[in-house]
Scaffold this motif. Structure first.
Motif: not given
Length: 354
Positions: A331-353
């Motif tokens: 909802c654009d209130e806070d763009q923080t997702i903790q690294p330990e749970v972020n899906i990006n840990r499975y896509f290290p070469e890509r940036k969250q969009s």
């Protein structure tokens, strides 16, 4: 029909995310597969703020605790039913563990969650010659009631459909997704262990575990706390108790097995002398990741798709905190997702969009 979000799956993760999004004024349509067994409907819903194996605080418990209490209180008010039951946990101590317990509580400053002094136990049906250690700020959540109450609310709002989603029928367009006669800004998958078959999330490393629990009835034992000794014995009221749970990483069927029933009853017999009968035996598959952390976020390649999964055996504690975090992100209130749970840990070469 247009909605802000399509939520796939209405177990614990889907239920909590819907609640968090609706609080922010977002509309949700839930698609739930009625043929898929839900781990949430089998799980005991225990809230335990410590890890007994190392006698340390559970991960993030200082942050999780206030959020889970407020979330379940909100849901109780919303549904007009009780969901959270504060219960102490009594850990049966072995020989020599008394001093270890005292030292850990003092050295690690665990007084908010543990009573420092072990104590004797008065029940004639519990064998604990070295006493018990007591956990506070613990309890249980009635997950079956939670899920059923949300389901009834969604049905009254015509916001749930019972069907298995065909992934190949999802049409992804910029900033929207179309599925049959439904349109939404994003689809969020909260489908439990079924996510392993989801073609969009092949990069994710899941390590699901099967858990089996028994429901017993006893006319002799009557204690209102959770007893723990390599397993738990948890009161549910009216002489019924939940006994569990097993962990199996190989058999991922949802069928209860005799060997699991034997394992649980044999463990119980090492410290419990009351009479009882087994009235139910259930099995479920905990959605668990390789690092035992939840996974949430938007797919780096397909930002119209998101995931909220992997809550595992600590789901009643982790779920409210991370459902709120993900809803704030969406909802654009806070763009923080903790690294330990972020899906990006499975896509290290890509940036969250987004």
């Amino acid at each position: 029909m247009k909605f802000d979000y399509l939520i796939i799956g209405q177990g614990l993760a889907g239920t909590l995310l819907v609640h968090a999004l609706k609080k922010r004024g977002k509309s949700c349509m839930v698609l739930d597969n009625p043929e898929q067994p839900k781990a949430s409907e089998v799980a005991a819903g225990v809230i335990n703020p410590v890890v007994f194996r190392r006698l340390t605080k559970s991960w993030l418990i200082d942050e999780l605790s206030p959020q889970l209490l407020s979330t379940y209180a909100e849901l109780e008010h919303e549904f007009g039913t009780r969901l959270f039951y504060p219960l102490q946990i009594k850990k049966v101590l072995g020989k020599g563990e008394n001093e270890f317990w005292r030292k850990k509580v003092a050295d690690d400053k665990l007084q908010n969650y543990l009573l420092q002094e072990p104590e004797p136990i008065s029940s004639p049906y519990i064998e604990a010659p070295f006493g018990v250690g007591t956990v506070i700020q613990s309890g249980r959540v009635d997950l079956s009631q939670l899920i059923e109450s949300m389901r009834q609310q969604l049905q009254s709002e015509n916001s749930i459909q019972f069907e298995k989603v065909a992934w190949n029928k999802l049409t992804l367009q910029e900033n929207r997704v179309i599925y049959q006669d439904l349109e939404a800004q994003k689809v969020i998958f909260c489908e439990g262990h079924a996510v392993s078959q989801n073609p969009f999330f092949k990069n994710l490393q899941f390590k699901h575990t099967k858990g089996e629990v028994l429901r017993i009835k006893t006319t002799t034992y009557n204690e209102n706390f959770i007893l723990n000794k390599a397993m738990f014995l948890m009161p549910e009221g009216e002489q019924y108790y939940r006994l569990g749970a097993t962990y199996d990483w190989n058999d991922l069927s949802t069928s209860p097995q005799d060997h699991a029933r034997i394992e649980l009853t044999e463990k119980l017999s090492t410290f419990f002398t009351g009479t009882y009968e087994v009235v139910d035996h259930q099995a479920g598959i905990r959605p668990t990741t390789h690092d035992r952390r939840p996974v949430l976020g938007l797919h780096p390649q397909y930002p119209e798709l998101g995931i909220f999964n992997g809550l595992g055996s600590k789901g009643t504690m982790l779920g409210p905190y991370f459902a709120r975090q993900f809803a704030r992100f969406l909802c654009d209130e806070d763009q923080t997702i903790q690294p330990e749970v972020n899906i990006n840990r499975y896509f290290p070469e890509r940036k969250q969009s987004r």
